[in-house]
Enzyme design. Structure first.
Site, short mmCIF file in Angstrom:
data_model
loop_
_atom_site.label_atom_id
_atom_site.label_comp_id
_atom_site.label_asym_id
_atom_site.label_seq_id
_atom_site.Cartn_x
_atom_site.Cartn_y
_atom_site.Cartn_z
N ASP A 59 10.68 29.19 -80.74
CA ASP A 59 11.36 27.95 -80.47
C ASP A 59 10.65 26.91 -81.32
O ASP A 59 9.36 27.02 -81.68
CB ASP A 59 11.49 27.94 -78.95
C1 BGC Z 1 15.65 24.67 -78.27
C2 BGC Z 1 16.13 25.58 -79.10
C3 BGC Z 1 16.90 25.38 -80.31
C4 BGC Z 1 15.70 24.59 -81.19
C5 BGC Z 1 16.26 24.07 -82.42
C6 BGC Z 1 14.52 23.76 -79.13
O1 BGC Z 1 14.46 22.71 -78.40
O2 BGC Z 1 14.94 25.23 -77.06
O3 BGC Z 1 17.32 26.28 -78.20
O4 BGC Z 1 17.49 26.38 -81.05
O5 BGC Z 1 15.15 23.56 -80.31
O6 BGC Z 1 17.23 22.88 -82.10
#
Ligand code: BGC
Length: 823
Positions: free
Chosen positions: A227
């Protein structure tokens, strides 16, 4: 077409130096991976997901089809529909140059307090798995990768970067890992995202579960990415099974990982395996020259096709929670007869500002969004529809938007954006529709981002009413708001040091009151000094017009309700209470919305309440209102779909993917204690917990009324099954109502001991005419009837007889049969 040939991938790998390989293991920027022209690898682009495909730009200039949010999709219980939607998302991805969608999110609705509840499908692992498999199959059948996330037990947001979820092995396997396992094994997903959180002592980007369970046991051959900013270590993350650090270009790998390999701390074969996985992903999506993609490219969808699909899907997910008759009228209130309506009062804060999607990283910018007010106006004509907000649900001032602002005195609706150098020269001057500015990592293609030291938003406020307007800004860093070069505001807005990074999406704000007369024009400039150390520049110009005093506003709504043939009150959540990066503190509707409902139904008993939220909210007036429709966040066709259902053109097809509580008592909390969040309820999540405690929620899992009714007649199972064998169940049921309808037949297993009283083991949908008896054939997989045996560390079938129940919800009686234990 088909799976890429391994020898070809190995050949390409062999042509790379260690430095070239390791470069591929960290993102090139916020969304993309590095290209490697030497081996024919082009840049791979990722994007959120799941309610649309945002693309690399984070604002309204680059619009995306906004599909209903995941709770709405799960509420359809319709895999064919969700698979079709996956194909639509693939076409959107290709249109926007995206190879890898960062979706679906299959964490569970462990508790309605979870802030990103709207972004996950259900409280039930089987429903989550089946809807998730359909979503991934649809997307990947068109050659676009899905990224199932967030692996695993990232079921709430509080302290999500550091929390350690303590989950017993059996609950992990049967509940939280189960959707990931199904999506890996049955849908062959191409990417998995490792969460921010830890589980049982190991942070997920380093957890042994990544290699041992996901890769070795389930045979996952795709890419495990972190993530965003979740990767924390060089060696432990590399050895643990993480393949890709996102975003880039910084992060804990790069030269540090090269050094670790050279020092023998990380084996070269570990690096090769990661690079092979990235090449396999690239080959599958068609980013590796000379290798056929795994599937043909999607055909484009026309705007009309998209609108029709999204309208029907939204209606298919609406849950009609209650529908009773009013007064002496023998008919239930819904559907309304459009010919019998003189006037409809459309009321409530979400009536004109209907939320079509949840906040945070899932945000996309639809080309248009039909509010419930606009949908009913289109269906009935504006003359027959009156409107009032009644109450306000948010205290947050609005982002500057037309008709309140124009770009220059006589200019177009919107604002002017200037990207400025240190010398004050504009590098770029652009027109934007609203005062929201977002640049993630870069100011856009062709712009020397390092040279941008300030961003200015210029607008002319066009006052429509006389009174005190609030003008200001939200964001992080230094801001100056001026009118005619006179300072209105100068602030330095900051977050607490331990704030979640998603807080940039709902940052602090400051406003000043400015009195304007109706018709007055006021040119203003908001200047923001860019922080070169920040990963993103995101801020907004705020312009909030004056409001009627609260009591006048409420009285006006009540008056309109009294004069109308029917009142439609649209209540719901706001981005302040339902988004990413925090959990919900209360399940109450924000503001005085409960008061509005009670006042309207007292003035006009013919009242329908439409609840516009992504997750359960408390409905204390439920029994006093004749009709309640749960619409979730229904995507850009929201209002048209609501009109279709209220006026009977479409059946509300949804069934609850999660229990709706009557009160908050007994619900699991999301606040870790000393960094630990204990999943103390073990298997008793959602309806399993209510059943075990002998408590009834307000609305049980699986509940939803169509416009007809059904009687369950018989259930016959093909068992007893041998170990590992699937079972087929035949359920006969009759349409006892006056309309053709669709019923979602749910089969639950009741286990004699050691398990929750009932768990969903299969479902299917049937349709029938009034009076017709139909047979639903429900397939129950062997796995659905097994449990995780902690002693044996494996799946076991039940030793005792199991009671199967087929019913219209987890709380309904339906009909039952005994299933003898396997031979
Ligand atoms: C989220 C993810 C997301 C990523 C990119 C993170 O803060 O938890 O689900 O895909 O950001 O935007």
């Amino acid at each position: 077409m088909g799976e890429p040939a391994e020898p070809v991938l190995r050949q390409r790998l062999a042509a790379l130096s260690l430095e070239q390989k390791i470069r591929l293991l960290t993102g090139a920027d916020f969304w993309a991976l590095h290209a490697e022209p030497a081996i024919g690898l082009r840049r791979l682009v990722t994007s959120d997901g799941p309610a649309g495909v945002r693309g690399e730009t984070w604002d309204e200039r680059d619009t995306s089809a906004n599909v209903p949010s995941p709770t709405a999709l799960a509420a359809t219980w319709d895999e064919a529909r969700v698979q079709r939607l996956g194909r639509l998302l693939a076409a959107e991805a290709r249109r926007k140059g995206v190879d890898v969608l960062l979706a679906p999110t299959v964490n569970l609705h462990r508790t309605p307090y979870g802030g990103r509840h709207f972004e996950c499908f259900s409280e039930d692992p089987l429903l989550t798995a089946r809807i998730g498999v359909a979503y991934v199959r649809g997307l990947q059948s068109q050659g676009v990768a899905a990224t199932v996330k967030h692996f695993v037990a990232n079921d709430s947001e509080t302290e999500r970067f550091t929390l350690d979820a303590q989950v017993d092995e059996r609950s992990l396997r049967e509940l939280y890992l189960a959707p990931f396992e199904a999506i890996v094994r049955d849908a062959g997903v191409w990417a998995v995202m490792a969460g921010y959180n830890g589980v049982n002592g190991a942070t997920m980007t380093e957890s042994p579960m990544v290699r041992e369970v996901l890769k070795d046991e389930w045979g996952f051959d795709g890419v495990v990415m972190s993530d965003w900013f979740a990767a924390r270590s060089t060696e432990a993350a590399a050895r643990g099974g993480l393949d890709l650090v996102m975003p880039g270009p910084g992060g804990p790998w790069g030269p540090a990982l090269t050094a670790a390999v050279r020092a023998g701390a990380v084996a070269a074969t570990v690096i090769d395996d990661k690079v092979l996985r990235i090449l396999r992903l690239a080959a599958r999506v068609g980013a590796l020259e000379g290798v056929e993609p795994a599937a043909p490219a999607p055909a484009p969808w026309s705007d009309t096709e998209i609108a029709a699909e999204l309208r029907a899907t939204a209606a298919a997910g609406f849950v009609l929670a209650r529908n009773t008759a009013v007064g002496s009228d023998p008919m239930r209130l819904l559907p309304l007869d459009p010919n019998a309506l003189d006037r409809v009062a459309v009321l409530g804060p979400n009536a004109a500002a209907t939320r079509t999607l949840g906040g945070g990283s899932a945000t996309v910018y639809p080309p248009y969004a039909v509010s419930v007010l606009a949908g009913l106006q289109a269906a009935l004509g504006t003359d027959r529809v009156s409107f009032a907000t009644g109450v306000r649900s948010t205290g947050r001032p609005a982002v500057a938007a037309p008709p309140l602002v124009s770009d220059g005195e006589e200019g177009a609706d919107g604002v002017e954006v200037r990207l400025l150098t240190a010398g004050g020269e504009p590098i770029r001057v652009e027109h934007r529709r609203t005062g929201e500015f977002r640049a993630m990592g870069s100011f856009g293609p062709g712009i020397d981002s390092a040279a941008v030291v300030a961003v200015e938003l210029r607008a002319t406020v066009r006052a429509a009413t006389t009174g005190e307007h609030q003008l200001g800004c939200s964001g992080l860093g230094r801001f100056r708001l001026t009118r005619d070069d006179r300072e209105l505001l100068a602030v330095d807005l900051r977050l607490p040091p331990d704030a979640d990074p998603a807080a940039v999406l709902h940052p602090p704000l400051q406003t000043v009151p400015v009195h304007l007369a109706a018709g007055e024009r006021l040119p203003i400039v908001l200047r923001h000094e860019v922080d070169p150390a920040a990963a993103a520049t995101t801020f907004a110009l705020l312009v909030e017009p004056p409001h009627l005093p609260a009591e006048e506003e409420l009285a006006h709504a009540v008056e309109l309700a009294r004069e109308a043939s029917v009142a439609v009150v649209v209540v719901g959540t706001t981005e302040e209470v339902e988004s990413e990066g925090f959990d919900r503190e209360t399940l109450d509707l924000p503001g005085r919305q409960d008061l509005l409902v009670r006042a309207v139904v007292a003035a006009n008993p013919r009242t329908v309440v439409v609840v516009n939220s992504g997750a359960p909210v408390l409905l204390p007036w439920f029994a006093d209102v004749p009709a309640v429709l749960l619409s979730w966040f229904p995507g850009q066709e929201a209002g048209n779909a609501v009109a279709d259902v209220l006026l009977g053109a479409a059946e509300p097809g949804g069934r609850l993917p999660t229990s709706w509580p009557a009160d908050p008592a007994g619900l699991p909390a999301t606040t870790p204690v000393d960094g630990v969040l204990t999943y103390a309820e073990r298997l008793l999540v959602g309806y399993r917990g209510y059943d075990a405690a002998g408590r009834t929620p307000l609305l049980p899992f699986g509940h939803g009324l169509g416009f007809t009714s059904w009687e369950y007649l018989t259930l016959q199972a093909s068992g007893p099954a041998g170990p590992g064998q699937d079972i087929t169940v035949a359920v006969r049921l009759r349409n006892t109502g006056g309309r053709r309808g669709r019923e979602v037949v749910q089969v639950y297993a009741g286990h004699p001991g050691g398990r929750p009283p009932r768990s969903l083991v299969g479902f299917t949908a049937v349709e029938g005419d009034p009076g017709e008896t139909v047979t639903a054939t429900v397939e129950l997989s062997a796995r659905a009837l097994e449990h995780w045996d902690e002693q044996r560390c494996g799946w076991s079938s039940e030793a005792d007889a199991v009671t199967l129940t087929a019913a219209g919800s987890s709380g309904a009686d339906g009909c039952t049969a005994q299933l003898a234990p396997g031979p």
